[in-house]
Design a protein around this motif. Sequence first.
Motif, PDB file in Angstrom:
ATOM      1  N   GLU A 127     -30.455  17.599  -1.309  1.00  0.00           N
ATOM      2  CA  GLU A 127     -30.101  16.855  -2.523  1.00  0.00           C
ATOM      3  C   GLU A 127     -31.080  15.707  -2.762  1.00  0.00           C
ATOM      4  O   GLU A 127     -31.540  15.489  -3.889  1.00  0.00           O
ATOM      5  N   ARG A 128     -31.413  14.989  -1.720  1.00  0.00           N
ATOM      6  CA  ARG A 128     -32.327  13.845  -1.867  1.00  0.00           C
ATOM      7  C   ARG A 128     -33.730  14.302  -2.266  1.00  0.00           C
ATOM      8  O   ARG A 128     -34.376  13.710  -3.137  1.00  0.00           O
ATOM      9  N   TYR A 129     -34.222  15.365  -1.619  1.00  0.00           N
ATOM     10  CA  TYR A 129     -35.576  15.825  -1.930  1.00  0.00           C
ATOM     11  C   TYR A 129     -35.654  16.441  -3.330  1.00  0.00           C
ATOM     12  O   TYR A 129     -36.685  16.339  -3.993  1.00  0.00           O
ATOM     13  N   GLU A 130     -34.592  17.082  -3.775  1.00  0.00           N
ATOM     14  CA  GLU A 130     -34.573  17.590  -5.149  1.00  0.00           C
ATOM     15  C   GLU A 130     -34.648  16.439  -6.142  1.00  0.00           C
ATOM     16  O   GLU A 130     -35.302  16.546  -7.183  1.00  0.00           O
ATOM     17  N   GLU A 131     -33.990  15.333  -5.823  1.00  0.00           N
ATOM     18  CA  GLU A 131     -34.060  14.158  -6.694  1.00  0.00           C
ATOM     19  C   GLU A 131     -35.472  13.569  -6.702  1.00  0.00           C
ATOM     20  O   GLU A 131     -35.996  13.184  -7.754  1.00  0.00           O
ATOM     21  N   ILE A 132     -36.102  13.505  -5.531  1.00  0.00           N
ATOM     22  CA  ILE A 132     -37.475  12.995  -5.471  1.00  0.00           C
ATOM     23  C   ILE A 132     -38.407  13.878  -6.290  1.00  0.00           C
ATOM     24  O   ILE A 132     -39.284  13.391  -7.017  1.00  0.00           O
ATOM     25  N   ARG A 133     -38.225  15.199  -6.186  1.00  0.00           N
ATOM     26  CA  ARG A 133     -39.076  16.097  -6.966  1.00  0.00           C
ATOM     27  C   ARG A 133     -38.853  15.910  -8.464  1.00  0.00           C
ATOM     28  O   ARG A 133     -39.799  15.940  -9.248  1.00  0.00           O
ATOM     29  N   ALA A 134     -37.611  15.701  -8.871  1.00  0.00           N
ATOM     30  CA  ALA A 134     -37.326  15.452 -10.285  1.00  0.00           C
ATOM     31  C   ALA A 134     -38.001  14.175 -10.765  1.00  0.00           C
ATOM     32  O   ALA A 134     -38.528  14.110 -11.886  1.00  0.00           O
ATOM     33  N   ILE A 135     -38.022  13.147  -9.902  1.00  0.00           N
ATOM     34  CA  ILE A 135     -38.701  11.898 -10.257  1.00  0.00           C
ATOM     35  C   ILE A 135     -40.202  12.133 -10.411  1.00  0.00           C
ATOM     36  O   ILE A 135     -40.844  11.578 -11.312  1.00  0.00           O
ATOM     37  N   SER A 136     -40.784  12.973  -9.559  1.00  0.00           N
ATOM     38  CA  SER A 136     -42.220  13.255  -9.661  1.00  0.00           C
ATOM     39  C   SER A 136     -42.550  13.913 -10.997  1.00  0.00           C
ATOM     40  O   SER A 136     -43.589  13.620 -11.608  1.00  0.00           O
TER      41      SER A 136
END
Length: 212
Positions: A31-40
């Motif tokens: 969940e956290r890494y998916e959010e980071i990717r969305a921010i990128s």
Amino acid sequence: MTASTLLLHAQRLQALAQAGLAYPSTAYDVERYEEIRAISVQLLQQLAPDEPLEKLTQLFASETGYQTPKVDVRAVLFRGQKEILLVQEKIDGNRWALPGGWADVGYTPFEVAVKEAHEETGLVVRAVRLLALLDKKQHPHPPQPWYIYKAFVHCEIEGGSLLENTPETAGARWFSEEQIAGLSLSVDRNTASQLYTLFEFARNPNQPTLCD
């Protein structure tokens, strides 16, 4: 923050997120890494505000596994010490570039250079040596979503004939160093400064390979 710095941050965030998604410890990590990717992707949209978010996500954040740089291979052909062969890229408004393209899975870098040179010029060539391996961010290319290494491979002509038109190119010509400044270059593929550097290899073929 400059556009190049913003792009680098977006690329790095995307790479970290993709690595985390490839090797998650818990569901919370996913969940956290998916959010980071969305921010990128959102950062990238600041550089391309006219592009739909869905398109940028597909281009920039659709790969899986550990993220590594993409590799662009360029074939460098000299005629004597004073001329270099360039082709007109149809996909980039007939701007001029060294023959080449993305590295293909299953092909060595030399095989890619030979294949691309033949497809874009009609010439049968032999790859001789790697002249330069460059990090695209260190050179004046326009921004692109991917992190890219560029390999410049010296090739020698063994046969074939120069084609004026191929599925990918609208022309092929030999140019002297003095003519480079007046050309409309495909700067995604090669810059004027890189071409000037390559002419140094034509004059001094024994100089060491360049690497950023």
